[in-house]
Design a protein around this motif. Structure first.
Motif, PDB file in Angstrom:
ATOM      1  N   TRP A 273       0.850  -1.183   0.000  1.00  0.00           N
ATOM      2  CA  TRP A 273       0.000   0.000   0.000  1.00  0.00           C
ATOM      3  C   TRP A 273       0.886   1.233   0.000  1.00  0.00           C
ATOM      4  O   TRP A 273       2.095   1.135   0.237  1.00  0.00           O
ATOM      5  N   GLU A 274       0.320   2.364  -0.309  1.00  0.00           N
ATOM      6  CA  GLU A 274       1.112   3.587  -0.340  1.00  0.00           C
ATOM      7  C   GLU A 274       0.294   4.745   0.210  1.00  0.00           C
ATOM      8  O   GLU A 274      -0.933   4.662   0.351  1.00  0.00           O
ATOM      9  N   CYS A 275       0.990   5.808   0.560  1.00  0.00           N
ATOM     10  CA  CYS A 275       0.345   6.992   1.109  1.00  0.00           C
ATOM     11  C   CYS A 275       1.085   8.235   0.650  1.00  0.00           C
ATOM     12  O   CYS A 275       2.295   8.205   0.394  1.00  0.00           O
ATOM     13  N   LYS A 276       0.336   9.325   0.543  1.00  0.00           N
ATOM     14  CA  LYS A 276       0.898  10.601   0.096  1.00  0.00           C
ATOM     15  C   LYS A 276       0.800  11.614   1.228  1.00  0.00           C
ATOM     16  O   LYS A 276      -0.249  11.764   1.864  1.00  0.00           O
ATOM     17  N   VAL A 277       1.904  12.307   1.488  1.00  0.00           N
ATOM     18  CA  VAL A 277       1.932  13.345   2.519  1.00  0.00           C
ATOM     19  C   VAL A 277       1.333  14.615   1.919  1.00  0.00           C
ATOM     20  O   VAL A 277       1.922  15.218   1.014  1.00  0.00           O
ATOM     21  N   THR A 278       0.163  15.004   2.389  1.00  0.00           N
ATOM     22  CA  THR A 278      -0.473  16.217   1.882  1.00  0.00           C
ATOM     23  C   THR A 278      -0.195  17.433   2.766  1.00  0.00           C
ATOM     24  O   THR A 278      -0.250  18.569   2.283  1.00  0.00           O
ATOM     25  N   ARG A 279       0.102  17.208   4.033  1.00  0.00           N
ATOM     26  CA  ARG A 279       0.492  18.286   4.947  1.00  0.00           C
ATOM     27  C   ARG A 279       1.621  17.770   5.809  1.00  0.00           C
ATOM     28  O   ARG A 279       1.463  16.793   6.542  1.00  0.00           O
ATOM     29  N   GLY A 280       2.783  18.416   5.717  1.00  0.00           N
ATOM     30  CA  GLY A 280       3.933  17.979   6.489  1.00  0.00           C
ATOM     31  C   GLY A 280       5.087  18.948   6.308  1.00  0.00           C
ATOM     32  O   GLY A 280       4.892  20.173   6.290  1.00  0.00           O
ATOM     33  N   ILE A 281       6.287  18.422   6.145  1.00  0.00           N
ATOM     34  CA  ILE A 281       7.469  19.263   5.916  1.00  0.00           C
ATOM     35  C   ILE A 281       7.358  19.900   4.540  1.00  0.00           C
ATOM     36  O   ILE A 281       7.108  19.208   3.545  1.00  0.00           O
ATOM     37  N   LEU A 282       7.528  21.219   4.472  1.00  0.00           N
ATOM     38  CA  LEU A 282       7.365  21.936   3.212  1.00  0.00           C
ATOM     39  C   LEU A 282       8.476  21.574   2.235  1.00  0.00           C
ATOM     40  O   LEU A 282       9.660  21.515   2.608  1.00  0.00           O
ATOM     41  N   LYS A 283       8.101  21.357   0.980  1.00  0.00           N
ATOM     42  CA  LYS A 283       9.089  21.057  -0.059  1.00  0.00           C
ATOM     43  C   LYS A 283       9.677  22.341  -0.615  1.00  0.00           C
ATOM     44  O   LYS A 283      10.869  22.417  -0.922  1.00  0.00           O
ATOM     45  N   LYS A 284       8.826  23.360  -0.763  1.00  0.00           N
ATOM     46  CA  LYS A 284       9.279  24.674  -1.257  1.00  0.00           C
ATOM     47  C   LYS A 284       8.915  25.715  -0.214  1.00  0.00           C
ATOM     48  O   LYS A 284       7.742  25.907   0.105  1.00  0.00           O
ATOM     49  N   ARG A 285       9.929  26.370   0.308  1.00  0.00           N
ATOM     50  CA  ARG A 285       9.697  27.366   1.360  1.00  0.00           C
ATOM     51  C   ARG A 285      10.012  28.760   0.849  1.00  0.00           C
ATOM     52  O   ARG A 285      11.008  28.985   0.157  1.00  0.00           O
TER      53      ARG A 285
ATOM     54  N   PRO B 101       6.653  28.603   7.595  1.00  0.00           N
ATOM     55  CA  PRO B 101       7.164  27.687   8.628  1.00  0.00           C
ATOM     56  C   PRO B 101       7.894  26.514   7.981  1.00  0.00           C
ATOM     57  O   PRO B 101       7.788  26.277   6.768  1.00  0.00           O
ATOM     58  N   GLU B 102       8.626  25.793   8.780  1.00  0.00           N
ATOM     59  CA  GLU B 102       9.340  24.632   8.245  1.00  0.00           C
ATOM     60  C   GLU B 102       8.381  23.514   7.856  1.00  0.00           C
ATOM     61  O   GLU B 102       8.662  22.734   6.946  1.00  0.00           O
ATOM     62  N   SER B 103       7.261  23.420   8.572  1.00  0.00           N
ATOM     63  CA  SER B 103       6.323  22.340   8.278  1.00  0.00           C
ATOM     64  C   SER B 103       4.918  22.755   8.676  1.00  0.00           C
ATOM     65  O   SER B 103       4.719  23.697   9.452  1.00  0.00           O
ATOM     66  N   HIS B 104       3.949  22.033   8.112  1.00  0.00           N
ATOM     67  CA  HIS B 104       2.548  22.185   8.494  1.00  0.00           C
ATOM     68  C   HIS B 104       2.123  21.077   9.446  1.00  0.00           C
ATOM     69  O   HIS B 104       0.928  20.862   9.671  1.00  0.00           O
ATOM     70  N   GLY B 105       3.085  20.370   9.990  1.00  0.00           N
ATOM     71  CA  GLY B 105       2.830  19.240  10.865  1.00  0.00           C
ATOM     72  C   GLY B 105       3.774  18.104  10.515  1.00  0.00           C
ATOM     73  O   GLY B 105       4.665  18.247   9.674  1.00  0.00           O
TER      74      GLY B 105
END
Length: 544
Positions: free
Chosen positions: A221-233, A238-242
């Motif tokens: 199975w797989e999962c996609k991070v939709t809110r987390g460490i920002l890829k483009k800042r 902030p550094e992350s959204h959670g």
């Protein structure tokens, strides 16, 4: 010296002493000292080595029977004892000799509403977020459903007149149908989308498990991070959204902690892509390789056959023989599933309440070694460990992919989960030797203060496994086609539905045979018990 005339005369010492009280330890006879404990051809009838110390029967105190002290209702409830208002086991039930059987309860006839199709939770919009692709995701708060709690877990059921011998109830599934994150098997303050494929939380780390468990074979199975460490800042961002962690968890894993917190779960951390087990983060991804928003993490698990697992947990595993048999084609061996469950009402819903599995002392010591422990922690977990809970499964592993690229195998030789490696909670009436069909490794996700993850259980993956993945087993050595084809977790949902149907029929037929091959009305009640408005089964009260 003359003695007083009025003083009593001392009695002469008797020539032979009376036999000593049996309660005083005696020395063992000389011939018993060297008596072997086990018989042999040279010693066919050894003398039993029984201590001659006789302990006084504590049922008699000062010539009268000792009274049994009964605990108060409040004390029994504090220990988690079953509520007396629940349905009671049928006193007429006779358990088959030489085998285990489900506990049978005597219940009243179902209400008309119990035959209605089971419904999912009530959704109330909580908040919207945007992912890195600009999509708006609506997260909802779930209500009108029961949460799994300590020592108990719940599954939906429905009344069915074709199951009169059992107790008229059988398993069922509410919408959304298919593999998804379980609304009941989640910590509080977790928010979902309507399909149960997207989760987030505004609180600290908490976890939810999927509604399917894998027990043998290879699954993906797989999962996609939709809110987390920002890829483009950008400046001021902030550094992350959670934060998020993803992996696999057993039934005993705590929902109020992240994946990888204890010995019952294995997790991948978004920060530096570290692997976490027993709350010990270790480097796994290459340096500087985080898991950021938009990244897709693929997780593959491989478990040996249940036949081999049962040999391991029962202490009968021989690697020289059993591993060779594992690679040969053999007919599958059906597990012996025993389900003790009671129908429970909760806000117009009907659930089966089951006694859940609890953490064992050996794995608690593995997480926090104690100098006063049992001593099992001195030996590393292995397939032949003296403690069943510390036995591992050979040829088992977890493999991790990032955006379709194989990152490695963070764990091999996963801990066994079949009984007696897993045990039901004894203080609530569980039977530790039972497998109720819910054991296994569940896809699991934990989120932290705004982190969000979207699941994909297949069969249409964002990054489908490569052809090479179907031929490898993740363990050091050459590819092994015998390891089995890699399958989507969504297929496991269909298998699980079939298993529930089969187990329901087996239980119904078993109880029908106990009744002599005929249907007996086991819910007959007196007029007082049948009065209008009386509750047939327990109404569960729980904070929603």
């Amino acid at each position: 010296m003359a003695s007083d005339a009025g003083s009593p005369q001392r009695e002469p010492t008797p020539s032979s002493l009376p036999p000593m009280p049996s309660s005083i330890p005696q020395k063992r006879a000389l011939e018993d000292v060297h008596s072997p404990a086990v018989s042999s051809p040279l010693n066919p009838e050894p003398k039993p080595q029984k201590p001659q110390v006789q302990i006084q029967d504590d049922t008699q105190v000062m010539g009268r029977e000792k009274r049994t002290k009964k605990e108060s209702l409040k004390k029994r409830e504090s220990k988690g004892a079953p509520d007396s208002s629940r349905a009671k086991p049928d006193p007429k039930q006779k358990e088959p000799q030489g085998e285990l059987a489900p506990i049978r309860y005597k219940l009243a006839h179902p209400k008309p509403t119990d035959f209605e199709v089971s419904r999912g939770p009530v959704f109330v919009s909580h908040h919207d977020v945007q992912d890195d692709e600009g999509r708006t995701i609506e997260f909802l708060e779930t209500s009108d459903h029961v949460y799994n709690k300590k020592n108990f877990h719940y599954t939906h059921c429905i009344a069915d007149p074709t199951f009169p011998s059992m107790f008229y109830y059988r398993n069922t599934e509410p919408p959304p149908f298919g593999a998804h994150m379980s609304f009941e098997d989640a910590a509080s303050h977790m928010y979902f989308d309507r399909a149960g494929m997207h989760v987030t939380s505004d609180k600290g780390f908490r976890m939810c498990r999927a509604n399917v468990a894998v027990r043998e074979g290879r699954w993906y199975w797989e999962c996609k991070v939709t809110r987390g460490i920002l890829k483009k800042r950008e400046e001021g961002d902030p550094e992350s959204h959670g934060h998020v962690r993803v992996g696999f968890a057993r039934r005993e894993a705590s929902l109020d902690a992240p994946v990888g917190f204890d010995a019952y779960s294995y997790g991948i951390r978004d920060v530096a892509g570290q692997k976490v087990h027993l709350s010990r983060p270790k480097d796994f991804f290459p340096p500087g390789e985080d898991i950021k928003e938009g990244d897709v993490i693929g997780l593959e698990i491989q478990l040996p056959s249940e036949r081999l697992q049962r040999k391991i947990v029962s202490g009968q595993y021989n690697p020289a023989i059993d591993l060779a048999d594992e690679e040969s084609e053999q007919a599958p061996e059906a597990p012996n599933i025993i389900r003790d469950r009671i129908p429970i009402r909760f806000k117009a819903h009907i659930y089966f309440e089951k006694i859940d599995y609890h953490s064992t002392k050996e794995l608690e010591e593995l997480m926090n070694p104690s100098p006063m422990g049992s001593g099992h922690s001195s030996e590393a977990p292995n397939p032949n460990h003296p403690a069943p809970a510390l036995r591992t499964l050979p040829n088992s592993c977890v493999k991790v992919y990032k955006n379709g690229v194989f990152m490695g195998t963070p764990w091999t030789d996963l801990l066994a989960f079949l009984p007696p490696a897993s045990k039901q909670a004894q203080q609530t009436g569980g039977r530790e030797a039972l497998d109720d069909g819910t054991l296994g490794y569940y896809p699991a996700v934990s989120v932290f203060r705004g982190g969000a993850v979207e699941m994909n259980f297949g069969p249409n993956f964002w990054y489908p496994p490569s052809e090479d993945a179907e031929m490898t087993d993740g363990v050091d050595g050459p590819p092994r086609p015998e390891a089995g084809k890699l399958r989507a977790v969504s297929e496991r949902y269909d298998e699980q539905i079939v298993e529930d149907i089969v187990y329901d029929i087996v239980d119904e037929v078993g109880f029908w045979m106990q009744d002599g091959g005929k249907v007996i009305d086991r819910s007959a009640r007196d007029e007082k018990a049948a009065a209008p408005g009386s509750d047939e089964i327990k109404e569960l009260v729980q904070d929603d």
